[in-house]
Design an enzyme around this catalytic site. Structure first.
Site, short mmCIF file in Angstrom:
data_model
loop_
_atom_site.label_atom_id
_atom_site.label_comp_id
_atom_site.label_asym_id
_atom_site.label_seq_id
_atom_site.Cartn_x
_atom_site.Cartn_y
_atom_site.Cartn_z
N ASN A 234 0.78 -1.24 0.00
CA ASN A 234 0.00 0.00 0.00
C ASN A 234 0.81 1.30 0.00
O ASN A 234 0.32 2.31 -0.46
CB ASN A 234 -1.07 -0.02 1.11
N GLY B 7 2.52 -5.54 7.27
CA GLY B 7 1.54 -6.26 6.46
C GLY B 7 0.38 -6.70 7.33
O GLY B 7 0.11 -6.10 8.37
N SER B 8 -0.28 -7.76 6.90
CA SER B 8 -1.52 -8.15 7.56
C SER B 8 -1.24 -8.88 8.87
O SER B 8 -0.21 -9.54 9.02
CB SER B 8 -2.34 -9.03 6.62
N GLU C 269 4.41 -4.33 12.03
CA GLU C 269 3.49 -3.20 11.82
C GLU C 269 2.29 -3.78 11.08
O GLU C 269 2.36 -4.03 9.88
CB GLU C 269 4.18 -2.11 10.97
N LEU C 270 1.20 -4.00 11.81
CA LEU C 270 0.08 -4.75 11.24
C LEU C 270 -1.14 -3.86 11.04
O LEU C 270 -1.03 -2.63 11.05
CB LEU C 270 -0.23 -5.95 12.13
N CYS D 4 -3.26 1.41 6.60
CA CYS D 4 -3.40 0.70 7.88
C CYS D 4 -4.10 1.55 8.93
O CYS D 4 -4.72 1.02 9.84
CB CYS D 4 -2.03 0.25 8.38
N GLU E 69 -10.55 -5.84 9.84
CA GLU E 69 -9.96 -4.75 9.06
C GLU E 69 -10.51 -4.79 7.64
O GLU E 69 -10.25 -5.74 6.90
CB GLU E 69 -8.43 -4.89 9.02
P1 NAP Z 1 0.23 -9.10 3.36
O1 NAP Z 1 -0.61 -9.89 2.46
O2 NAP Z 1 0.38 -9.54 4.78
O3 NAP Z 1 1.68 -9.01 2.68
C1 NAP Z 1 2.73 -8.29 3.25
C2 NAP Z 1 4.04 -8.90 2.83
O4 NAP Z 1 4.19 -10.19 3.41
C3 NAP Z 1 4.16 -9.10 1.33
O5 NAP Z 1 5.47 -8.82 0.91
C4 NAP Z 1 3.84 -10.57 1.20
O6 NAP Z 1 4.34 -11.15 0.02
C5 NAP Z 1 4.53 -11.12 2.41
N1 NAP Z 1 4.11 -12.46 2.81
C6 NAP Z 1 2.96 -13.13 2.47
N2 NAP Z 1 2.96 -14.35 3.05
C7 NAP Z 1 4.11 -14.47 3.74
C8 NAP Z 1 4.68 -15.50 4.56
N3 NAP Z 1 4.06 -16.64 4.76
N4 NAP Z 1 5.90 -15.27 5.12
C9 NAP Z 1 6.53 -14.11 4.94
N5 NAP Z 1 6.04 -13.10 4.18
C10 NAP Z 1 4.84 -13.27 3.59
O7 NAP Z 1 -0.24 -7.57 3.43
P2 NAP Z 1 -0.64 -6.61 2.22
O8 NAP Z 1 -1.96 -7.04 1.69
O9 NAP Z 1 0.49 -6.41 1.29
O10 NAP Z 1 -0.80 -5.24 3.02
C11 NAP Z 1 -1.95 -4.91 3.70
C12 NAP Z 1 -1.81 -5.11 5.19
O11 NAP Z 1 -0.70 -4.38 5.68
C13 NAP Z 1 -3.01 -4.55 5.95
O12 NAP Z 1 -3.36 -5.44 6.97
C14 NAP Z 1 -2.47 -3.25 6.52
O13 NAP Z 1 -3.14 -2.80 7.66
C15 NAP Z 1 -1.07 -3.63 6.82
N6 NAP Z 1 -0.23 -2.42 6.93
C16 NAP Z 1 0.23 -2.04 8.16
C17 NAP Z 1 0.99 -0.89 8.28
C18 NAP Z 1 1.54 -0.42 9.59
O14 NAP Z 1 2.48 0.36 9.58
N7 NAP Z 1 1.01 -0.86 10.71
C19 NAP Z 1 1.27 -0.13 7.15
C20 NAP Z 1 0.76 -0.55 5.92
C21 NAP Z 1 0.03 -1.71 5.84
P3 NAP Z 1 3.34 -11.37 -1.25
O15 NAP Z 1 2.92 -10.03 -1.67
O16 NAP Z 1 4.24 -12.05 -2.21
O17 NAP Z 1 2.22 -12.24 -0.74
#
Ligand code: NAP
Length: 472
Positions: free
Chosen positions: A151, A227-228, A247-248, A281, A375
């Protein structure tokens, strides 16, 4: 265009490729290599070698490299913004804002690189401690594994790469599959800025395939993940004694007290709810308005939301565009359906036009509907009336998450009460929870994560405290 990995300062072809498509048009925009075990191995080994160089590099040189990275981003701002718009479907004016923040983030990192220090410890405060000089230093950890979301593909990467370089670490970066181009662009800039080969390695490919290798390899000393919650919690469980920063996500809320100036509050709440289609997020997902202001708030919020314009992210006047994938759009729609079945009213939006889910305002949503308690990460906001601020604080805290929360009030005592009682990582008084600037401590409680970013705080996570005690 066929892309390459960035490994040990070289551009390396992959053995397998995948097609990257635009979220808005579905057109193929690049071919991206898929890392396998051998590529991950090469990246970690290169980072380990480069760490020997980085840990000896003086602070002024690390700062100079970071300053140059910031300068090169500034020179190529428009190009960087177009990459974000294209691969993330982020409206170009919002994407430019992200690049401007990215530049600041690297500048903050350059400044903080010069301020990493310990303290002296008066050991003679303890019986038997006299006659000694003691001080602490902060040492870099080594190789940092950085895993980033789609994002904010430039700025959230900067929040990992900036502090890691500032502290003298080396990095293996795995960007989100949908947004690898921003990270490859950074690699180009970092090389030009004089970052030693191997200090930043960018490997693209699926997190579920190569994530585990990064998380479990003993040469990687820390994982910094944004990420998530589901993926983050999985990482924490597998990381053993590694340092882990998470950071979720969240279902962030803002409280609106009676007697606040709605003309000021509503545009901020609309920005908080619908900027980048709510894929932020700290996006505003829940709004709790004092019942005295509720009718006026709701009427005006809906009227103003209807003025938002959807379109091609590269078009200057687009306020929103398509969500990141059609599957995510479907998921958000199904959650809206669920809320409707449970008695919620769709006040506006709720439909997909082209690939774009329209900004959606819901009322009467029960607390256990998905759009309230999970979320949404889409352009959906619920607005509910409350009888008192205490009730609203209770509703905000009734969540698995706790990233940031906001409260609008003219009453100082109410503001301070909320600051005390809201169980979140950051309380924004007279602003939406979506407020963030890049040097403030940022992170969550509960399932929103652990550890803090904001360069100085991320450096603490990426360094180890060492004590030196000298007997005279
Ligand atoms: P995501 O699906 O969790 O992916 C994040 C990263 O993790 C991607 O690079 C993904 O790779 C990787 N990943 C997936 N499965 C994995 C595994 N088993 N082991 C290690 N890494 C793995 O999240 P997203 O959809 O990109 O982002 C949205 C989420 O991020 C939302 O929940 C949002 O709230 C959160 N977020 C939090 C913050 C904060 O600062 N708190 C900021 C921004 C976003 P792939 O893309 O190849 O699957």
């Amino acid at each position: 265009m066929k892309k390459k990995f960035y490994l040990a300062g070289e551009w390396v072809e992959g053995s397998r490729y995948t097609q990257l498509s635009s979220p808005y048009s579905g057109e193929v925009i690049a071919e991206v290599p898929l890392a396998d075990q051998e590529v991950v191995e090469r990246a970690i080994a290169a980072a380990q070698d480069a760490f020997l160089v980085m840990r000896k590099m003086p602070a002024y040189q690390r700062a100079a490299i970071l300053e140059k990275i910031a300068r090169l981003f500034d020179e190529r701002l428009e190009e960087a913004a177009r990459i974000i718009a294209l691969e993330a479907g982020k409206p170009i004016k919002t994407a430019r804002g992200e690049v401007i923040r990215t530049i600041q983030t690297y500048k903050f990192a350059a400044e903080e690189a010069k301020r990493i220090h310990g303290e002296t410890i008066p050991l003679d405060a303890a019986i038997g401690g006299e006659g000694r000089l003691a001080y602490t230093v902060r040492e870099p950890l080594g190789v940092i594994g950085a895993i980033t979301p789609f994002n904010f593909p430039m700025n959230l990467v900067a929040h990992k790469v900036g502090p890691a370089i500032a502290a003298g670490n080396a990095i293996v970066l795995k960007p989100a599959s949908q947004t690898p181009l921003s990270s490859l662009f950074l690699a180009e800039i970092a090389a030009e800025a004089g970052l030693p080969a191997g200090a930043l390695n960018v490997i693209t490919g699926s997190g579920s395939t190569i994530g585990d290798q990064l998380v479990t390899d003993p040469r990687i000393k820390a994982i910094t993940f944004t990420g998530s919650p589901a993926v983050g919690i999985g990482i924490r469980n597998r990381a053993g004694l590694k340092r882990v920063t998470l950071e979720l996500g969240s279902n962030s809320a803002v409280i609106v007290d009676r007697d606040v100036n709605l003309e000021e509050v509503i545009p901020r709440c609309i920005f908080g709810a619908f900027a980048y289609s709510g894929q932020v997020c700290i996006s505003v997902q829940r709004i709790y308005v004092h019942q005295d202001s509720y009718p006026a708030f709701l009427e005006s919020f809906i009227r103003e939301t209807k003025k938002l314009r959807g379109g091609d992210p590269l078009q200057e006047d687009s306020d929103y565009s398509a969500m990141i994938t059609p599957q995510e759009t479907e998921r958000a729609l199904s959650w809206i359906e669920e809320a409707k079945e449970r008695g919620a009213r769709v006040e506006c939006g709720g439909e997909v036009v082209g690939r774009m889910l329209q900004p959606t305002v819901l009322t009467g949503v029960p607390v256990d509907a998905k759009v309230s308690c999970q979320e949404v990460f889409g352009p959906v906001v619920l607005i509910n009336p409350v009888e008192s601020i205490e009730e609203a604080i209770g509703l905000v805290n009734d969540s698995r998450f706790g990233l940031q929360a906001g409260i609008y009030t003219n009453n100082l005592a109410t503001a301070l009460q909320a600051a005390d009682d809201l169980h979140v990582g950051g309380v924004m008084v007279n602003d939406v929870p979506t407020f963030r600037v890049d040097h403030m401590p940022y992170g969550g409680v509960k399932e929103s994560g652990m550890g803090r970013e904001g360069i100085k705080y991320a450096i603490e996570e990426m360094t180890e405290l060492k004590l030196v005690a000298i007997k005279r």
